[in-house]
Design a protein around this motif. Sequence first.
Motif, PDB file in Angstrom:
ATOM      1  N   MET A   1      -4.241  22.127   7.589  1.00 51.77           N
ATOM      2  CA  MET A   1      -5.061  21.170   7.043  1.00 51.77           C
ATOM      3  C   MET A   1      -4.122  19.792   6.559  1.00 51.77           C
ATOM      4  N   ILE A   2      -4.378  18.775   7.107  1.00 52.68           N
ATOM      5  CA  ILE A   2      -3.469  17.125   6.317  1.00 52.68           C
ATOM      6  C   ILE A   2      -3.769  16.861   5.017  1.00 52.68           C
ATOM      7  N   SER A   3      -2.739  17.098   4.272  1.00 51.87           N
ATOM      8  CA  SER A   3      -2.991  16.399   2.845  1.00 51.87           C
ATOM      9  C   SER A   3      -3.170  14.502   2.837  1.00 51.87           C
ATOM     10  N   LEU A   4      -4.159  13.804   2.274  1.00 53.34           N
ATOM     11  CA  LEU A   4      -4.571  12.652   2.182  1.00 53.34           C
ATOM     12  C   LEU A   4      -3.040  11.884   1.939  1.00 53.34           C
ATOM     13  N   LEU A   5      -1.964  12.811   1.047  1.00 56.59           N
ATOM     14  CA  LEU A   5      -0.809  11.885   0.326  1.00 56.59           C
ATOM     15  C   LEU A   5       0.435  11.820   1.151  1.00 56.59           C
ATOM     16  N   GLU A   6      -0.027  13.054   2.212  1.00 56.44           N
ATOM     17  CA  GLU A   6       0.690  13.103   3.305  1.00 56.44           C
ATOM     18  C   GLU A   6       1.052  11.298   4.326  1.00 56.44           C
ATOM     19  N   TYR A   7       0.381  11.043   4.325  1.00 56.18           N
ATOM     20  CA  TYR A   7      -0.147   9.461   4.776  1.00 56.18           C
ATOM     21  C   TYR A   7      -0.157   8.037   3.742  1.00 56.18           C
ATOM     22  N   LEU A   8      -0.015   8.919   2.536  1.00 52.69           N
ATOM     23  CA  LEU A   8       0.556   7.444   1.482  1.00 52.69           C
ATOM     24  C   LEU A   8       1.389   7.179   1.637  1.00 52.69           C
ATOM     25  N   PRO A   9       3.012   7.578   1.631  1.00 54.45           N
ATOM     26  CA  PRO A   9       3.659   6.236   2.076  1.00 54.45           C
ATOM     27  C   PRO A   9       3.298   5.059   3.074  1.00 54.45           C
ATOM     28  N   ILE A  10       2.469   6.104   4.757  1.00 60.90           N
ATOM     29  CA  ILE A  10       2.781   4.661   5.499  1.00 60.90           C
ATOM     30  C   ILE A  10       1.393   4.128   4.878  1.00 60.90           C
ATOM     31  N   ILE A  11       0.261   3.573   4.309  1.00 60.18           N
ATOM     32  CA  ILE A  11      -0.583   3.003   3.993  1.00 60.18           C
ATOM     33  C   ILE A  11       0.026   2.052   2.820  1.00 60.18           C
ATOM     34  N   THR A  12       0.769   3.008   1.873  1.00 57.59           N
ATOM     35  CA  THR A  12       1.702   1.623   0.965  1.00 57.59           C
ATOM     36  C   THR A  12       2.186   0.853   1.527  1.00 57.59           C
ATOM     37  N   SER A  13       3.261   1.201   2.641  1.00 57.98           N
ATOM     38  CA  SER A  13       4.229   0.739   3.877  1.00 57.98           C
ATOM     39  C   SER A  13       3.491  -0.846   4.316  1.00 57.98           C
ATOM     40  N   GLY A  14       1.929  -0.227   4.819  1.00 62.67           N
ATOM     41  CA  GLY A  14       1.272  -1.185   5.056  1.00 62.67           C
ATOM     42  C   GLY A  14       0.735  -2.406   4.220  1.00 62.67           C
ATOM     43  N   LEU A  15       0.230  -1.685   3.537  1.00 60.15           N
ATOM     44  CA  LEU A  15      -0.455  -2.925   2.926  1.00 60.15           C
ATOM     45  C   LEU A  15       0.484  -3.393   2.404  1.00 60.15           C
ATOM     46  N   LEU A  16       1.963  -3.053   2.230  1.00 63.30           N
ATOM     47  CA  LEU A  16       3.045  -3.859   1.554  1.00 63.30           C
ATOM     48  C   LEU A  16       3.546  -5.128   2.437  1.00 63.30           C
ATOM     49  N   PHE A  17       3.374  -4.567   3.927  1.00 58.30           N
ATOM     50  CA  PHE A  17       3.716  -5.314   5.419  1.00 58.30           C
ATOM     51  C   PHE A  17       2.653  -6.647   5.055  1.00 58.30           C
ATOM     52  N   LEU A  18       1.353  -6.132   5.007  1.00 53.74           N
ATOM     53  CA  LEU A  18       0.215  -7.702   4.600  1.00 53.74           C
ATOM     54  C   LEU A  18       0.398  -7.900   3.418  1.00 53.74           C
ATOM     55  N   SER A  19       0.890  -7.794   2.796  1.00 44.12           N
ATOM     56  CA  SER A  19       1.236  -8.509   0.991  1.00 44.12           C
ATOM     57  C   SER A  19       1.795  -9.108   1.694  1.00 44.12           C
ATOM     58  N   ILE A  20       3.209  -9.454   2.234  1.00 45.58           N
ATOM     59  CA  ILE A  20       4.322 -10.478   2.107  1.00 45.58           C
ATOM     60  C   ILE A  20       4.100 -10.737   3.329  1.00 45.58           C
ATOM     61  N   LEU A  21       3.072 -10.565   4.167  1.00 42.64           N
ATOM     62  CA  LEU A  21       2.694 -11.319   5.788  1.00 42.64           C
ATOM     63  C   LEU A  21       1.715 -12.661   4.883  1.00 42.64           C
ATOM     64  N   THR A  22       0.587 -12.298   3.681  1.00 41.56           N
ATOM     65  CA  THR A  22      -0.453 -13.337   3.156  1.00 41.56           C
ATOM     66  C   THR A  22       0.994 -13.740   1.941  1.00 41.56           C
ATOM     67  N   LEU A  23       1.620 -13.958   1.061  1.00 44.52           N
ATOM     68  CA  LEU A  23       2.505 -13.857   0.702  1.00 44.52           C
ATOM     69  C   LEU A  23       2.850 -15.812   1.767  1.00 44.52           C
ATOM     70  N   VAL A  24       3.742 -15.570   2.393  1.00 50.03           N
ATOM     71  CA  VAL A  24       4.454 -16.460   3.818  1.00 50.03           C
ATOM     72  C   VAL A  24       3.436 -17.731   4.448  1.00 50.03           C
ATOM     73  N   ALA A  25       2.022 -16.649   4.694  1.00 53.31           N
ATOM     74  CA  ALA A  25       1.499 -17.450   5.174  1.00 53.31           C
ATOM     75  C   ALA A  25       0.663 -18.798   3.963  1.00 53.31           C
ATOM     76  N   ASN A  26       0.743 -18.141   2.923  1.00 49.82           N
ATOM     77  CA  ASN A  26       0.716 -18.909   1.793  1.00 49.82           C
ATOM     78  C   ASN A  26       0.889 -19.784   2.156  1.00 49.82           C
ATOM     79  N   ARG A  27       2.432 -19.551   1.264  1.00 40.37           N
ATOM     80  CA  ARG A  27       3.173 -20.076   1.100  1.00 40.37           C
ATOM     81  C   ARG A  27       3.355 -21.439   1.940  1.00 40.37           C
ATOM     82  N   LYS A  28       3.415 -21.342   3.315  1.00 43.53           N
ATOM     83  CA  LYS A  28       3.500 -22.341   4.447  1.00 43.53           C
ATOM     84  C   LYS A  28       2.242 -23.647   4.098  1.00 43.53           C
TER      85      LYS A  28
END
Length: 143
Positions: A1-28
């Motif tokens: 069985m696959i643990s949630l911890l194995e997906y944590l880097p992918i989830i974290t990367s996705g959240l970081l990417f969304l945060s950066i996009l939001t920051l860029v849009a807000n700055r504009k």
Amino acid sequence: MISLLEYLPIITSGLLFLSILTLVANRKNLRLQSEYQIYARMIEARLKLETSEPFIKMARESPFYADRFALVDSPDQFYMLRAFIDLYEFIYRLHKTHVIDDQLWLRWMSSAKAMKSIPKFLSVWEKTKSVHSPDFVKFIDSL
């Protein structure tokens, strides 16, 4: 069985990417708001200076301004009409960049069309339209 911890880097990367996009849009958006506020203040300051008695006295000595003042009954009328034209161009830009909605834009467009029924407005427009952006000139001329 696959643990949630194995997906944590992918989830974290996705959240970081969304945060950066939001920051860029807000700055504009903040930059655009600042530019619009600065522009509005500049227009207001210019109108205040140009309608002052000392400036009007000096401007009357200029063939350039005398030519424009001859279009209307007084320099105040000239500057008021030019302020309307500048306001319409500013609102036109806001519409083009989707800052104001279509419902509000229709009211401003109707107002600009009504202003074109004033002969002095048309005289000032014809004399000053060369300083405005080509797409705005095309818009006003099409009304």
